[in-house]
Enzyme design. Structure first.
Site, short mmCIF file in Angstrom:
data_model
loop_
_atom_site.label_atom_id
_atom_site.label_comp_id
_atom_site.label_asym_id
_atom_site.label_seq_id
_atom_site.Cartn_x
_atom_site.Cartn_y
_atom_site.Cartn_z
N PRO A 2 43.50 24.97 35.68
CA PRO A 2 44.05 26.16 35.07
C PRO A 2 43.41 27.47 35.46
O PRO A 2 42.23 27.68 35.21
CB PRO A 2 43.79 25.91 33.59
CG PRO A 2 42.62 24.97 33.56
CD PRO A 2 42.35 24.51 34.93
N GLU A 3 44.19 28.34 36.01
CA GLU A 3 43.82 29.74 36.09
C GLU A 3 44.69 30.44 35.06
O GLU A 3 45.40 29.79 34.29
CB GLU A 3 44.05 30.27 37.51
CG GLU A 3 43.22 29.52 38.56
CD GLU A 3 43.43 30.00 39.98
OE1 GLU A 3 43.64 31.21 40.17
OE2 GLU A 3 43.37 29.18 40.91
#
Length: 296
Positions: A2-3
């Site tokens: 996840p960014e």
DNA sequence: CCTTGAACCTGGGCGC
DNA sequence: TGCGCCCAGGTTCAAG
């Protein structure tokens, strides 16, 4: 996984299931993730109603009706999924394949709303993620948030502001942009993609984008626009799905099909008329993908 | 102050 | 099939 775009996608997926619901019970299936869970974590959450879900940088924030906020960071491999009783299926059902790694279901929020039960399950094979709970009014001064830079969405991020942070720095653009104190929420994928869009080399010293008087050069204005655009495009696509499903209903984001350079080593550069090839180098121990022909 | 490298973990892919 | 090695979306901490 996840960014910022992936966390935002998670937030949007969870919000309809969680907002307004009561957390009947918080089930912790082990004592820690990356860090031990805080003392009284389960007790502080039990019986509380979820007011709203928000996000800061790569942190998912679950606001409770007792003035506290649960902070969740997904690390590299964290994901949430929703299990609603109405959608309960037989294990192995074709449309809802039972994850083979149920062993990594570490935290379960047992919810009720209008008489309907559901569960929000946090799964994280590598356990680089973590959760904490803080008093909302003290959140800004919490160590997780205190030093974070501006969000790359909306108007918080500006070229003059970034120019101040870049001024005089020899640090390469790649690592400067990965630094959460510079801009909050960017990670390896979107830094590579933004630099490609701005035709900037990841090796270039960040200070070279600032004039002697501390003003942003044209290239920095372009970089800021590129960051904003790539983040907006990725959110619109539901984020990128590499090794894991990221959306809470098990479906995939599709921004990975729009990568111009990330994980594209050896591919022809997509910059019109460039003719170069995407290469891979290692900076600060992490892969950087870029086109040395058009990124200067 | 700065930069690099290792550490934290598990799993997937690939070469042999 | 199996084994060993390399790689992975993040962050932190120690060492030079």
């Amino acid at each position: 996984m996840p960014e910022l775009p992936e966390v935002e996608t998670v937030r949007r997926g969870l919000a309809p299931a969680m907002e307004g619901a009561e957390i009947v019970r918080l089930e912790l299936r082990r004592g820690d993730l990356r860090f031990p869970f805080p003392l009284e974590f389960a007790a502080s959450v039990a019986g509380r109603r979820v007011v709203s879900l928000s996000r800061r940088a790569k942190y998912l924030l679950i606001d409770l009706d007792n003035g506290m906020t649960v902070i969740a960071h997904l690390g590299m491999s964290g994901s949430f999924r929703i299990e609603a009783d109405i959608a309960a299926v037989t294990p192995g059902d074709f449309h809802h394949p039972r994850s083979k790694n149920e062993a990594h279901d570490h935290v379960i929020f047992h919810l009720t709303r209008n008489g309907e039960q559901s569960r929000i399950v946090y799964n994280d094979p590598r356990r680089f993620g973590f959760m904490d709970i803080v008093v909302r009014s003290e959140m800004a001064s919490h160590p997780f948030f205190r030093d974070l830079g501006p969000e790359p969405t909306g108007n918080a991020l500006s070229a003059p502001d970034l120019a101040k942070r870049f001024a005089g720095k020899a640090q390469p653009l790649k690592s400067a942009l990965l630094d959460q104190k510079m801009i909050a929420g960017l990670g390896n994928i979107y830094v590579c993609e933004a630099l490609w869009r701005a035709h900037l080399s990841p090796l270039r010293a960040s200070g070279t984008l600032v004039t002697k008087t501390g003003k942003p050069r044209e290239k920095l204005v372009l970089l800021v626009a590129s960051i904003r655009e790539v983040i907006a495009d990725a959110i619109a696509a539901g984020g990128s799905s590499l090794r894991d499903h990221i959306q809470t209903d098990g479906s995939l984001g599709y921004f990975q099909h729009s990568f111009s350079v990330y994980d594209q080593e050896g591919a022809a550069c997509r910059t019109p008329g460039c003719g170069g090839t995407v290469g891979r180098i290692v900076q600060a121990g992490r892969s950087t993908f870029y086109c040395a022909t058009c990124q200067k």
